[in-house]
Enzyme design. Structure first.
Site, short mmCIF file in Angstrom:
data_model
loop_
_atom_site.label_atom_id
_atom_site.label_comp_id
_atom_site.label_asym_id
_atom_site.label_seq_id
_atom_site.Cartn_x
_atom_site.Cartn_y
_atom_site.Cartn_z
CG ASP A 76 -0.20 0.15 2.44
OD1 ASP A 76 0.89 -0.66 2.70
OD2 ASP A 76 -0.56 0.94 3.48
CD GLU B 268 4.29 0.25 6.86
OE1 GLU B 268 5.34 0.39 7.69
OE2 GLU B 268 4.04 1.18 6.23
#
Length: 417
Positions: free
Chosen positions: A87, A182
């Site tokens: 991400d 994350e």
């Protein structure tokens, strides 16, 4: 000894392909992954792992990608994993990213074409001084680049491809782990430790060439709720105690020259309000509390509560609730019990011809939490700079050194164990 050579430019091509896929995570979403589009990159990563011969590559329902590079040695070795996250940050758009390669950088200002107000200057980015002659990749000026952490993804993939193609390079079993979310603090919430099946690992999510980080912040989150007294404002004299104003007074009472992100660096911690909401009757603030030791973290929490009590003493009809919850802890407490993990990481960097820099992160990584889940996990440089911003950049040559470092780690554990 390994001889990785990015002769066919596959590393930059991989990275650019990943950067173009929008994978922005969303802290407001309750799902895992928080955004379905992260799985678009996950599918691509699984496809590439299978293509290079990693036959067990898969993505689970939560968007975690797993794969195994089989051992090719007779030695019984610990199982290592390498981890990066898919991400990108919610802080800056990751939609329609247009990566640009600036070949043979010579120290000039990099004016980004889609918004010429976005200029990457050496005076603002000190690490650019070490990039003369290198190839710099940026976005086009309207988005982040996504080197955080797609540089790490590309580096792990390149290293995996090299190891699968070169069986003469001896290593034990190596696991690959690519995580979602994350950037919103949920990167290992649903990792399957049994499926991973590793003893320890390395996140590839650091900044400056040569850095290995074995220490992070310890982190708490705090929620403060103020319960005031609401009455009709036309008849409020002597009765109303506005929760909004009480909360504002508390925030104003916190230090401005210490204990705040704007005034701290290196090993100094802070108390940082990140959001506020409310009405006269009830108002709430969310805080993050950070330091490098649990003792200082507890002191900051106690100081926050003391500040709240002092302000509330002026408002006898009002009350408060303060909830402090642990978020992650300094991984150094775990890594110090397993010194070879960091020592071999340092040696791997130096074998790549780079000066190793052992340092601390004023933040956290997936490795912070993995370390406390039984998988000690320092952080290795990926070469990403100015992350979470439109000025984000990465050097192809730094990425090549990260690939070499990953390969070297695999070799060193096989040689020395």
């Amino acid at each position: 000894m390994s001889n990785y050579d990015n002769f066919n430019k596959s590393l930059a091509q991989r990275f650019i392909k990943y950067a173009k896929i929008d994978t922005q995570s969303d802290p407001a979403s309750p799902t895992c992954p928080s955004t379905l589009k992260q799985k678009n990159l996950g599918h691509e990563l699984v496809k590439e792992l299978l293509e290079i011969g990693i036959s067990d590559a898969e993505m689970d329902e939560n968007g975690y990608v797993y794969g195994t590079i089989p051992s090719n040695t007779d030695k019984v070795l610990p199982v290592i994993f390498f981890c990066s996250h898919m991400d990108t940050s919610p802080d800056c758009s990751g939609e329609n990213v247009k990566p640009i390669i600036h070949d043979n950088y010579q120290g000039q200002d990099l004016v980004l074409p889609d918004d010429n107000k976005i200029v990457i200057r050496m005076s603002d980015h000190k690490d650019l001084k070490h990039q003369i002659g290198n190839d710099i990749i940026t976005a086009s000026g309207t988005t982040l680049l996504g080197a955080d952490n797609k540089a790490g993804l590309a580096e792990i993939m390149e290293a995996a491809a090299f190891l699968m193609k070169n069986p003469e390079v001896k290593h034990g079993t190596i696991k690959v782990l690519f995580t979602p979310d994350e950037e919103i603090g949920r990167g290992v919430d649903k990792v399957d430790l049994k499926k991973l099946g590793a003893d320890f690992g390395y996140t590839i999510d650091g900044e400056t060439l040569g850095s290995i980080e074995d220490e992070t912040f310890s982190a708490d989150g705090a929620t403060l709720t103020i319960y005031g007294v609401s009455t009709h404002p036309g008849f409020a004299k002597g009765k109303m105690e506005s929760a909004i104003k009480i909360l504002a007074e508390i925030l104003d009472s916190l230090p401005k020259d210490t204990l705040t992100p704007e005034a701290t660096h290196q090993k100094e911690g802070f108390i940082h309000p990140v959001s506020i909401s409310g009405q006269v009757e009830e108002a709430e603030a969310q805080f993050i509390i950070r330091d490098f030791t649990d003792e200082k973290l507890a002191q900051h929490g106690a100081f926050l509560e003391e500040t709240i009590r002092k302000v509330l003493a002026k408002y006898p009809k009002s009350s408060y609730k303060l909830e402090i919850k642990a978020q992650y802890r300094n991984m150094k407490q775990i890594l110090d019990q397993h010194p070879k993990i960091v020592q071999y990481g340092i040696e791997a960097i130096e074998r790549a011809g780079v000066v190793a820099k052992q340092q601390s992160i004023r933040g956290g990584t997936d490795g912070s939490r993995l370390s406390y889940m039984g998988l000690p996990c320092p952080n290795i440089f990926a070469g990403e700079h100015a992350f979470h911003s439109k000025q984000e950049w990465v050097s192809v040559q730094d990425m090549e050194k990260a690939v070499q470092t990953i390969i070297n780690i695999a070799c060193i554990w096989e040689e020395k164990e």
